[in-house]
Scaffold this active site. Structure first.
Site, PDB file in Angstrom:
ATOM      1  CE  LYS A  56      -3.866   1.793   2.835  1.00 14.49           C
ATOM      2  NZ  LYS A  56      -4.682   1.519   4.051  1.00 14.49           N
ATOM      3  CB  SER A  73      -8.190   3.080   3.031  1.00 10.23           C
ATOM      4  OG  SER A  73      -7.313   2.518   3.997  1.00 10.23           O
ATOM      5  CB  SER A  98      -8.261   0.094   5.834  1.00  8.11           C
ATOM      6  OG  SER A  98      -9.045   1.238   5.682  1.00  8.11           O
TER       7      SER A  98
END
Ligand code: GLN
Length: 485
Positions: free
Chosen positions: A78, A153, A177
């Site tokens: 990420k 996310s 997330s």
């Protein structure tokens, strides 16, 4: 077997047995990224050259007879993890050109074991979101249905695993997330206990909630990734100095006699019928495997979303004060004077959702409202934590849905923040309580979208949820299905 479909364990066996080299595996993954990226949009940055160089180095290590489970395995991160010399944006315009001078500990641990970095993955801006639509770098699409969101996310982290663009990835989980996108994309995702994994070099959103964790194709890979990144880090004072168990060693121990709690507040009216169906089937599977079910209650669940959005925004408003255009990040060139420069840099650099949260958090912390909102939220957080402590006196793990619905359509909730916030109703309490939980594939909706199951563990009970997840995976075939992309 197709290289892009392999798990960490399968690829490791092929690398060790010299049927395949890391350069070949990495080349195959890079080709796959190039082929499907126009449809999925999982990546913000692809590091092809560095990846091939790292793969060649891994091949030399393997040739010398040293092959850790992660040596030569192509992974992705990420874009919230700092990577020395590689652009790190956190999905924001304000960090559009930010090249960090050092790396996150969790990435260093993977790299030191010989893992290969394919690139940096798309995410909601500053990890604020549940759909990946708030990224400044475009939406990521769900590989099972590209008209749907992948979750957020860590949407890019889940989509990349589902689209077979990376063997495994790392994400972060502040309110769901990792687990929610894992559920929506049909992968395994684990949020470790607060303090289990170092957050050094991970861009902070809400520091009392943020945790790092893996997204993988199966539970065995998840255990391997967790074991690699877990442990105390002197550079993160919130990381806890307790030994990291050998998660792989107990995976096969089964669930006979395991006590699984079903919190009644999580099986509510209005739960999507496809999700309900998957939960019923999962309960049946566990019963067959010898687990016992206990009805439990987490009575303050109804306050969790409101509590979270006070605490998370308060902490975010403080954490995001550092982006003022002076030391790093975007600086406005339309400004006159220092204050104007800071205001314009922030106005131009942050997106709408981030601005909303900074304002909400600043408001909750402001004098006159601090006690009414922030202190109150902290008190309710303690009640929520106590709910878990009380319930865990009677059960070993809890079983719940991850999200109230399967993945929704792109654009469906973007103009309704409250609806968006409610999609984390089943994941947020775990972060407030600071404990661990895992999402794993448990079925499909009538429309063919993955549905995840959440196993919640006691603090530092990752071993138990991994073992329970593994048993479920052995008894089902959901994790073997592949996204159509
Ligand atoms: N969707 C939640 C939020 O928007 C959780 C995000 C996260 O876990 N990073 O804050």
């Amino acid at each position: 077997m197709n290289i892009i479909d392999m798990t960490i364990h399968e690829l490791h066996a092929a690398l060790k047995g010299k049927q395949l080299s890391s350069v070949e595996a990495t080349t195959a993954m890079l080709a796959r990224i190039a082929a499907v990226e126009p449809q999925v949009g999982s990546f913000i940055t692809v590091t092809s050259e560095q990846a091939l160089a790292a793969a060649a180095a891994a091949d030399q290590i393997i040739a010398a007879g040293e092959c850790h489970l992660l040596t030569g395995i192509p992974l992705a991160l990420k874009d919230i993890f700092l990577t020395e010399g590689i652009r790190t944006t956190c999905g924001s315009r304000i960090l559009n050109n930010f090249i960090p001078p050092y790396s996150a500990t969790s990435w260093e641990k993977l790299r030191d074991r010989g893992a290969v970095l394919l690139g940096k993955l798309n995410q909601d801006e500053f990890a604020m979101g549940s759909s990946n639509e708030s990224s400044a770098f475009g939406v990521t699409r769900n590989p099972w249905d590209t008209t749907c969101i992948p979750g957020g996310s860590s949407g890019g982290s889940a989509a990349a695993v589902a689209a077979r663009q990376a063997v495994a990835t790392l994400g972060t989980d502040t309110g769901g997330s990792i687990r929610q996108p894992a559920s929506h994309c049909g992968c395994v995702g684990l949020k470790p206990t607060y303090g289990r994994v170092s957050r050094y070099g991970v861009i902070a959103y809400a520091s009392s909630l943020d945790q790092v964790g893996p997204l993988t194709r199966d539970v065995a890979d998840c255990a391997a990734m967790l074991e690699a990144v877990a442990g105390h880090d002197p550079k993160d004072s919130t990381s806890v100095d307790t030994p990291v168990p050998n998660y792989a060693a107990t995976l096969t121990h089964g669930v006979k006699g395991l006590k699984i709690g079903l919190p009644k507040e999580y099986f509510i009216e209005g739960l999507d019928p496809d999700v309900q169906k998957a939960m019923d089937a999962a309960i049946e599977t566990y019963r067959r495997l010898g687990a016992e079910f206990v009805d439990i209650s987490l009575p303050h669940t109804g306050y969790a979303v409101a509590t979270y959005y006070l605490i998370a925004t308060a902490e975010a408003s403080s954490n995001l004060a550092r982006y003022e255009g002076v030391r790093f990040g975007h600086r406005s060139n339309k400004a006159e004077g220092l204050i104007d420069m800071m205001t314009k840099s922030r106005s131009e650099g942050f997106g709408a959702e981030v601005k909303r949260r900074i304002m909400l958090g600043t408001y909750a912390l402001s004098s006159g409202y601090y006690d009414a909102y922030y202190v109150k939220a902290q008190k309710v957080r303690t009640l929520i934590m106590n709910d878990f402590i009380t319930a865990f006196a009677d059960v070993d793990v809890m079983l719940t849905p991850v999200a109230p619905t399967p993945a929704f359509k792109i654009g469906e909730k973007i103009n309704d923040p409250l609806q968006m916030y409610l999609s984390d109703i089943f994941t947020i309490p775990v972060n407030l309580a600071g404990t661990c939980a895992m999402s794993l594939p448990a079925g499909f909706s009538a429309a063919g979208l993955p549905v995840g199951l959440q196993l919640i563990g006691k603090p530092f009970g990752e071993e138990t949820i991994l073992r329970a997840g593994y048993a479920f995976e052995q008894a089902t075939e959901w994790h073997t299905r592949k996204a159509t992309i």
